[in-house]
Design a protein around this motif. Sequence first.
Motif, short mmCIF file in Angstrom:
data_model
loop_
_atom_site.label_atom_id
_atom_site.label_comp_id
_atom_site.label_asym_id
_atom_site.label_seq_id
_atom_site.Cartn_x
_atom_site.Cartn_y
_atom_site.Cartn_z
N PHE A 69 -1.56 24.72 45.26
CA PHE A 69 -2.26 25.52 44.24
C PHE A 69 -1.28 25.93 43.15
N ILE A 70 -1.73 25.87 41.90
CA ILE A 70 -0.86 26.27 40.79
C ILE A 70 -1.63 27.11 39.79
N TRP A 71 -1.03 28.25 39.39
CA TRP A 71 -1.55 29.05 38.28
C TRP A 71 -0.91 28.56 37.00
N LEU A 72 -1.69 28.37 35.95
CA LEU A 72 -1.17 28.02 34.65
C LEU A 72 -1.52 29.15 33.68
N GLU A 73 -0.52 29.92 33.31
CA GLU A 73 -0.72 31.04 32.38
C GLU A 73 -0.64 30.48 30.96
N VAL A 74 -1.76 29.95 30.48
CA VAL A 74 -1.75 29.14 29.27
C VAL A 74 -1.46 29.94 28.01
N THR A 75 -1.59 31.25 28.05
CA THR A 75 -1.19 32.10 26.93
C THR A 75 -0.90 33.50 27.43
N SER A 76 0.00 34.18 26.74
CA SER A 76 0.29 35.58 27.07
C SER A 76 -0.51 36.52 26.18
N ARG A 77 -1.29 35.96 25.26
CA ARG A 77 -2.12 36.77 24.37
C ARG A 77 -3.42 37.17 25.04
N CYS A 78 -3.94 38.33 24.66
CA CYS A 78 -5.23 38.79 25.20
C CYS A 78 -5.94 39.63 24.15
N ASN A 79 -7.24 39.55 24.14
CA ASN A 79 -8.04 40.35 23.19
C ASN A 79 -8.36 41.74 23.72
N LEU A 80 -7.99 42.01 24.99
CA LEU A 80 -8.17 43.34 25.57
C LEU A 80 -6.80 43.96 25.85
N THR A 81 -6.78 45.24 26.13
CA THR A 81 -5.52 45.93 26.45
C THR A 81 -5.71 46.72 27.74
N CYS A 82 -5.95 46.01 28.83
CA CYS A 82 -6.25 46.65 30.11
C CYS A 82 -5.08 47.52 30.59
N LEU A 83 -5.45 48.66 31.16
CA LEU A 83 -4.46 49.64 31.60
C LEU A 83 -3.49 49.09 32.62
N HIS A 84 -3.92 48.11 33.42
CA HIS A 84 -3.15 47.67 34.58
C HIS A 84 -2.59 46.26 34.43
N CYS A 85 -2.63 45.68 33.25
CA CYS A 85 -2.30 44.25 33.08
C CYS A 85 -0.97 43.86 33.73
#
Length: 425
Positions: A109-125
């Motif tokens: 299994f592999i996670w691919l974090e294709v971007t570090s950008r996000c349109n939200l600002t979740c408290l726990h990111c």
Amino acid sequence: MSTRGSRGNQKVISQDKSKSSNYIRLKEGCVLVKGRARSALYDLSDGKVYSLNRSAYKVLESAQRRVVRRRYRGFIDHVIAMGLVETSDTPLAPLKGAHGDGAEAALEFIWLEVTSRCNLTCLHCYGDCLSAPGPDRMDGKAWKAVMLQARDLGCSQVQFIGGEPFLKKDLFALVDFARTKGYIFVEIFSNLTLLKKERIPFLRESGVHIATTLYSAHPETHDLITGTTGSHAKTLAAINLLKDNDVPVRVAVIAMKQNQDDLSATVEFLQRMGVQYKFPDPVRPTGRGCSQEIQPLNLPPEFSGRMIEANFWINKHSFYYNKRNNSCWAGKVAVTATGEVIPCIFARDLVIGNCLEKGLAAVLHGNRLKGFWGLTKDQVEVCQDCEYRYACHDCRPLAYAQGGDLYAKSPRCLYDPYRGQWRKQ
């Protein structure tokens, strides 16, 4: 001889003095695991784990080498009736194949974090993601190279994650590439606020799975956590759109101080929706999740993530696999938007290498990853003295985040193997 039962698949066997004169051996699929105060008998055939006091362990362990003493007859008759041992009037040879080293982990299994950008600002990111352009270094060509190398190493499952993966312009091209290269499970983990209706046919026809998070049944609580007004309505609408179009979707719930009073209502809400979900998982102490301002307080046992009783299940494959490999990390790896390779999406600072510098295959073949994959409970403080160590799940980032000790016991486990007792919460 007396027995005492408990909840789940764990049973307790105590030994009082009685009598017997036969030879015995554990039946095929049964193994003894010694702990400090108590020990355990694992029945790998039906998954049950039996707790043994010291006397019961000694009888079962020694009686396999010599005639059973007459005074232990009642105890032996009991475990015979339970189907755990077999007897004979002549010595019994050890069963062949009763022991094994277990299979060595391979990439699955592999996670691919294709971007570090996000349109939200979740408290726990966990990735401390922001809407501003991040230090993303991986382009489409680099991601395809990673997927090819991972597939050549036997990997068959991939999850596209972020940040927010729908901000990645070529996301669907990458998803299609994974599908055509033989990945049998492809999932996108998204907040779903950017999902467009015209993308549904592609998702359905390509067999892609979707995962998301709903923080509360109440819009104001969910939006407080995401830092974005209206995010609850958009995520909920997208979940229903996926369900209505037969696109597999699952929903996670993260427990924190801001939503802890809503958890039961949120679970009931998801049940009524008929969507696949998991019980709330307490926030992981990674990235913004380390903030003390969001840590939940006094969660009920079902939402706390704590192990409060011996409710274990084990089979032959898992037992021998866990003796050789970490029960969670083994076979998994994550690649961040900067090309860094880490053993878990939550293990942000345990960097193995960078696939832009060496290539994924070269990074994975190094000793550092083998060390992470092979970090068993036999190496973890306290756990190495526990009789449940080969049946217990492990999350190293939880332990590591508490004090930077990769070999510390999980803070969620309330069992004390030195007293053989479960602590009260």
